[in-house]
Design a protein around this motif. Sequence first.
Motif, PDB file in Angstrom:
ATOM      1  N   LEU A  85      45.037  33.869  48.463  1.00  0.00           N
ATOM      2  CA  LEU A  85      46.097  34.833  48.197  1.00  0.00           C
ATOM      3  C   LEU A  85      45.623  35.929  47.243  1.00  0.00           C
ATOM      4  CD1 LEU A  85      49.012  35.416  48.876  1.00  0.00           C
ATOM      5  CD2 LEU A  85      49.705  33.730  47.170  1.00  0.00           C
ATOM      6  N   PHE A  86      44.616  35.609  46.443  1.00  0.00           N
ATOM      7  CA  PHE A  86      44.117  36.591  45.469  1.00  0.00           C
ATOM      8  C   PHE A  86      42.625  36.834  45.660  1.00  0.00           C
ATOM      9  CE2 PHE A  86      47.880  34.720  43.558  1.00  0.00           C
ATOM     10  CZ  PHE A  86      48.582  35.859  43.184  1.00  0.00           C
ATOM     11  N   THR A  87      42.218  38.042  45.313  1.00  0.00           N
ATOM     12  CA  THR A  87      40.799  38.389  45.445  1.00  0.00           C
ATOM     13  C   THR A  87      40.025  38.041  44.174  1.00  0.00           C
ATOM     14  OG1 THR A  87      41.385  40.602  44.709  1.00  0.00           O
ATOM     15  CG2 THR A  87      41.150  40.271  47.083  1.00  0.00           C
ATOM     16  N   GLU A  88      40.761  37.825  43.073  1.00  0.00           N
ATOM     17  CA  GLU A  88      40.117  37.521  41.791  1.00  0.00           C
ATOM     18  C   GLU A  88      40.204  36.026  41.501  1.00  0.00           C
ATOM     19  OE1 GLU A  88      38.733  39.673  39.345  1.00  0.00           O
ATOM     20  OE2 GLU A  88      38.733  41.066  41.044  1.00  0.00           O
ATOM     21  N   ALA A  89      39.131  35.502  40.919  1.00  0.00           N
ATOM     22  CA  ALA A  89      39.140  34.079  40.565  1.00  0.00           C
ATOM     23  C   ALA A  89      40.231  33.783  39.534  1.00  0.00           C
ATOM     24  CB  ALA A  89      37.779  33.655  40.034  1.00  0.00           C
ATOM     25  N   ALA A  90      40.437  34.724  38.608  1.00  0.00           N
ATOM     26  CA  ALA A  90      41.477  34.536  37.595  1.00  0.00           C
ATOM     27  C   ALA A  90      42.470  35.694  37.700  1.00  0.00           C
ATOM     28  CB  ALA A  90      40.868  34.464  36.204  1.00  0.00           C
ATOM     29  N   HIS A 102      46.077  41.963  42.235  1.00  0.00           N
ATOM     30  CA  HIS A 102      44.919  41.282  42.814  1.00  0.00           C
ATOM     31  C   HIS A 102      45.246  40.509  44.086  1.00  0.00           C
ATOM     32  CE1 HIS A 102      42.910  42.533  39.253  1.00  0.00           C
ATOM     33  NE2 HIS A 102      43.698  41.827  38.471  1.00  0.00           N
ATOM     34  N   LEU A 103      46.423  40.803  44.654  1.00  0.00           N
ATOM     35  CA  LEU A 103      46.769  40.145  45.922  1.00  0.00           C
ATOM     36  C   LEU A 103      45.759  40.543  46.993  1.00  0.00           C
ATOM     37  CD1 LEU A 103      50.656  40.483  46.003  1.00  0.00           C
ATOM     38  CD2 LEU A 103      49.369  38.348  46.228  1.00  0.00           C
ATOM     39  N   ASN A 104      45.391  39.591  47.803  1.00  0.00           N
ATOM     40  CA  ASN A 104      44.422  39.834  48.867  1.00  0.00           C
ATOM     41  C   ASN A 104      45.134  40.371  50.118  1.00  0.00           C
ATOM     42  OD1 ASN A 104      42.485  39.711  50.849  1.00  0.00           O
ATOM     43  ND2 ASN A 104      42.199  37.477  50.764  1.00  0.00           N
ATOM     44  N   PRO A 105      44.902  41.648  50.468  1.00  0.00           N
ATOM     45  CA  PRO A 105      45.597  42.200  51.648  1.00  0.00           C
ATOM     46  C   PRO A 105      45.187  41.497  52.938  1.00  0.00           C
ATOM     47  CG  PRO A 105      43.946  43.754  50.814  1.00  0.00           C
ATOM     48  CD  PRO A 105      43.982  42.604  49.844  1.00  0.00           C
ATOM     49  N   GLN A 106      44.080  40.782  52.884  1.00  0.00           N
ATOM     50  CA  GLN A 106      43.547  40.079  54.062  1.00  0.00           C
ATOM     51  C   GLN A 106      43.960  38.600  54.097  1.00  0.00           C
ATOM     52  OE1 GLN A 106      42.557  42.849  55.651  1.00  0.00           O
ATOM     53  NE2 GLN A 106      40.994  43.209  54.075  1.00  0.00           N
TER      54      GLN A 106
END
Length: 551
Positions: free
Chosen positions: A479-484, A495-499
């Motif tokens: 759901l997120f592109t960042e580890a934190a 940092h939501l993952n558009p993919q």
Amino acid sequence: MTDIEKPTNFIQQVISADLDAGRVDSVVTRFPPEPNGYLHIGHAKSICLNFGLAQQFGGVCNLRFDDTNPEKEDDEYVQAIIEDVRWLGFDWAGEPKFASDYFAQLYSWAQHLIREGKAYICELNAEQMREYRGTLTEVGKNSPYRERLVEESLELLEQMKIGAVDEGTMTLRAKIDMQSPNINMRDPVMYRIKKMAHHRTGDTWNIYPSYDFAHGQEDAIEGVTHSVCTLEFAANRPLYEWFTNNLPLPSTPHQYEFGRLNLNYTVTSKRKLKQLVDENHVDGWDDPRMPTISGLRRRGVTSAAVREFCDSLAVAKTDGIVDLAQFEHFIRDDLNETARRAMCVLNPLKITLSNYEEGKEELLSAAGHPNRDDLPARQLPFGREIYIDHSDFSEDTSLSRKKFKRLVIGDYVRLRGASVIRADQVIRDSHDQIIEIVGSYVPDTVGENPPEGIRPRGVIHWVSATNSVDCDLYLYENLFTEAAPDAGEGSFIDHLNPQSLKIVKNCKAELGLGDAVVGQQYQFEREGYYCLDGKHSSAEKLVFNRTINLR
Ligand code: ATP
Ligand code: MG
């Protein structure tokens, strides 16, 4: 009851010692969620720990809703939490319990403390209260209302309770120590006014107890022996003990703290998860991308995998961040053992087997699972027209056999559970796109080696083109592109993952998947683990969620 197979964590050690020394006769723990959101994977750790300790030591664990704050609480959450704890495989002692069941008792204990000169009604407003409280480096100062007469405090508390006092103008505070280095001990609030209906007690109360005034007393009422919570409550422990020591309680519980579970690439906070839901970043609390128990369930993660994962985690006195890959390891491990095998073609390419009799169809039998005879075998219709995946075909005859173990024009491949076939000719549309392959099958090769000289490059999956079911697949990424996602500047929302969701439409699945049911996991061979999505599936179109890919 102290024979424990696994290495003992510090809480197990405490319990063992308490039992051995006769300080407790039997163990009572509790899991105390606030019904202000759905449970997440972090809660699962607490659930497995609390219910696990009770099981291990032959005691009981209560499910208790900490519903002391009507503002954010709701019966929808109560029901969801009950379902989630059950699904995880745990059962509590008796009925679920509620802090609100103890409101009358808590009120009389508040009166007790006032009578003892250990609590008073304070009229400082929130801002003044902050000023008087002091800081980490500065001691606080006494409220001007601290020495109010007992009778007056008792009367005012009653007025607060019946709704005769305005919100924010009065609180009941414990009279402890404004000089204490622990800010929690600087005359903490026991009751605040909230003229708000409660999801269980309705309009009965206009005041609600604070967490600190409620929690230890609830534990004592229920005879909880070991009250296990997360580290952020360590500084509240002296206050927990102050209340349990200064009230005539039926038992004396003790609080122990352990480190929260945090997973990378996700957030484990009900507040943040609620924001994702409220702002429609996800498809509800049970969106398969959510780290909620209901999201994991909808995604196809098994409860056994969640339990195994939680049990593998250290119960430590520090917080830690666990790598998502560690959780995924347990998810795959369990699915590999339990998921039924099936075939589904994501990007269908038709092959017509020119030497196969037109109109004929045979039913081939395939194992439900490679090493589990207890799972039913599958019936695979096989005929002249089949689908394979586009990515399993190439026209490049120079591809080495080692590199491309799939179908190449002029060469052979085995269809899993069926015949060996050869690709003979490519058919293209007006845009030069491959739309079909004409091929041939090698007779008598179902479950048999092909004749000498025929060497299939590999084994690929397939389905009948005339007797299969249509489906869409929902493929999920983090759901997120960042580890934190919630560290650093800005909002975690940034940092939501558009993919994070990819929908693959018009896939072709083997016939038997038409009978798929929610809650049954499948391994789509060579593709990943999938399960039927109850929300999106309809009679016309099945929708499967990808739980996780194969490694
Ligand atoms: P959140 O911050 O997500 O709202 P919470 O602690 O406020 O969590 P509660 O409903 O009060 O949620 O929690 C119920 C129990 O679950 C508490 O004992 C709490 O300590 C525990 N818990 C909550 N989050 C975690 C976590 N990430 N890891 C382990 N235990 C947790
Ligand atoms: Mg909380």
